[in-house]
Enzyme design. Structure first.
Site, PDB file in Angstrom:
ATOM      1  N   ARG A   1       0.910  -1.156  -0.062  1.00 58.58           N
ATOM      2  CA  ARG A   1      -0.082  -0.059   0.017  1.00 58.58           C
ATOM      3  C   ARG A   1       0.851   1.202   0.010  1.00 58.58           C
ATOM      4  NH1 ARG A   1       2.040   2.440   3.571  1.00 58.58           N
ATOM      5  NH2 ARG A   1       0.718   3.795   3.468  1.00 58.58           N
ATOM      6  N   GLY A   2       0.302   2.456  -0.108  1.00 57.45           N
ATOM      7  CA  GLY A   2       1.104   3.801  -0.268  1.00 57.45           C
ATOM      8  C   GLY A   2       1.158   3.819  -1.824  1.00 57.45           C
TER       9      GLY A   2
ATOM     10  N   GLN B   1      -2.428   2.635   9.774  1.00 57.51           N
ATOM     11  CA  GLN B   1      -1.221   2.813   8.892  1.00 57.51           C
ATOM     12  C   GLN B   1      -0.067   3.484   9.961  1.00 57.51           C
ATOM     13  OE1 GLN B   1      -4.181   2.986   7.629  1.00 57.51           O
ATOM     14  NE2 GLN B   1      -4.156   2.446   5.410  1.00 57.51           N
TER      15      GLN B   1
ATOM     16  N   ASP C   1      -1.939  10.787  -2.341  1.00 58.70           N
ATOM     17  CA  ASP C   1      -2.485   9.818  -3.660  1.00 58.70           C
ATOM     18  C   ASP C   1      -2.766  10.088  -4.892  1.00 58.70           C
ATOM     19  OD1 ASP C   1      -3.198   8.615  -0.777  1.00 58.70           O
ATOM     20  OD2 ASP C   1      -3.100   7.009  -2.019  1.00 58.70           O
TER      21      ASP C   1
END
Ligand code: MRU
Length: 340
Positions: free
Chosen positions: A49-50, A197, A238
């Site tokens: 993720r990221g 997170q 994002d």
């Protein structure tokens, strides 16, 4: 600095090796993904993720569609297109995913020479996506560190560190470089509900690097600012629209509002691959809605009545007028933002 590598080629070269982020901070588990579906699942389930790391995994992942039996460039092209359609549908908000897949598509179109070398060309292109991201992270770190004073108390949200990229991160890159420059910093990491997170990943990687970190629940951030404990906020992104509106992990927008109210500078850090000039403003950004169970079973047990409705957007949009500056690999951008 010993950089964590959340995505790389597997040791035998026939797969994509990921650090399974669902296991952190309890265990550091690496897994080799062997198929396009493995990569799709890893992105969808947030094992990877990221935004930048998702793009890197996608670029590498589409090459797993090829097995060396392809007759010609058309067959290669068809297999890569199908793989890109599958992986590209894993998550909608991070523009890095489509950006990286677009690069793989262009590598096929621009390929000259013997079709048998196309597979190697695609592997090279995916490796370049990784290496360029590593370089961009370092550049972001250097530009970002110039905004961090010795002794700074910094608040961050979600994870925008090495775990989210091919290098030292984006928001956390600025912190790592500042520390390398001899500045002392104190980091506050929002827990980042519902998937944590901040507490699971950001706190883990900062402690691993020996950087002091305090974890707080998201709802405590405004009070922390009011008590004048914070000198700046820095987060990742994002997707950044042409006008500078920023989509990032849910909870970023209220943080920006609180920062404005308390006169705390609010910075966003992101590489070139996160800018989306084709999207005019945040209104055009598709926000991923995730499963209700992420909220209903927050800590492995029931955290809401099963019959309660759940609102679980994974991201929010921070309007550009709340952002003091956007730090990219190209420099520090100040408002008004016009990204082309
Ligand atoms: O849902 P996630 O964990 O993929 O969300 C990640 C974030 O929102 C990060 O802040 C963003 O991708 C920046 S990563 C350098």
């Amino acid at each position: 600095m010993d950089i964590i590598q959340p995505v790389s080629w597997s040791a035998d070269g026939y797969g994509v090796r990921i650090l399974d982020q669902r296991e952190l901070p309890t265990r550091e588990v690496y897994r080799d993904l062997r198929t396009v579906d493995d990569v799709y699942d890893a992105i969808r389930t947030l094992s990877v993720r990221g935004a930048p790391a998702i793009g890197i995994a996608a670029a590498m992942g589409v090459t797993l569609a090829l097995d060396g039996t392809e007759a010609d460039r058309f067959e290669v092209g068809a297999k890569i297109r199908n793989a890109a359609a599958r992986i590209g549908g894993a998550r909608p908000t991070a523009v890095n995913l489509g950006w990286a897949l677009g690069r793989m598509g262009r590598a096929i179109v621009e390929h000259r020479g013997d079709p048998s070398s196309l597979h190697a060309t695609l592997i090279d292109e995916a490796t370049r996506v990784l290496m360029e991201d590593r370089h961009m992270c370092q550049q972001i770190g250097e530009h970002g560190a110039s905004l961090i004073q010795d002794g700074a108390r910094i608040l961050t949200h979600c994870n925008a560190g090495a775990l989210a990229t091919g290098g030292v991160g984006t928001a956390l890159a600025a912190i790592y470089v500042a520390v390398q420059q001899g500045k002392s910093v104190e980091v506050y990491a929002d827990e980042t509900r519902p998937l944590l997170q901040g507490s699971r990943l950001t706190a883990w990687e900062l402690r691993r690097a020996g950087i002091p970190v305090t974890v707080l629940v998201d709802g405590a951030a405004a009070s922390l600012m009011r008590d004048r404990e914070i000198d700046l906020v820095i987060v990742g992104a994002d997707r950044i629209a042409a006008n500078g509106d920023v989509a990032n992990k849910i909870g970023t927008y209220p943080l920006a509002i609180a920062a404005r109210h308390h006169n705390v500078p609010f910075y966003v850090a992101a590489p070139e691959s996160t800018f989306d000039p084709a999207t005019k403003s945040g209104d055009g950004i598709l926000i991923e809605q995730r499963s209700a169970d992420e909220v209903r079973f927050g800590f492995g047990s029931l955290t809401a009545p099963l019959d309660a409705a759940v609102y679980n957007p994974a991201f929010d949009v921070t309007p550009s007028d709340l952002i003091t500056a956007i730090i990219s690999d190209r420099g520090v951008h100040k408002p008004p933002y016009i990204f082309r």
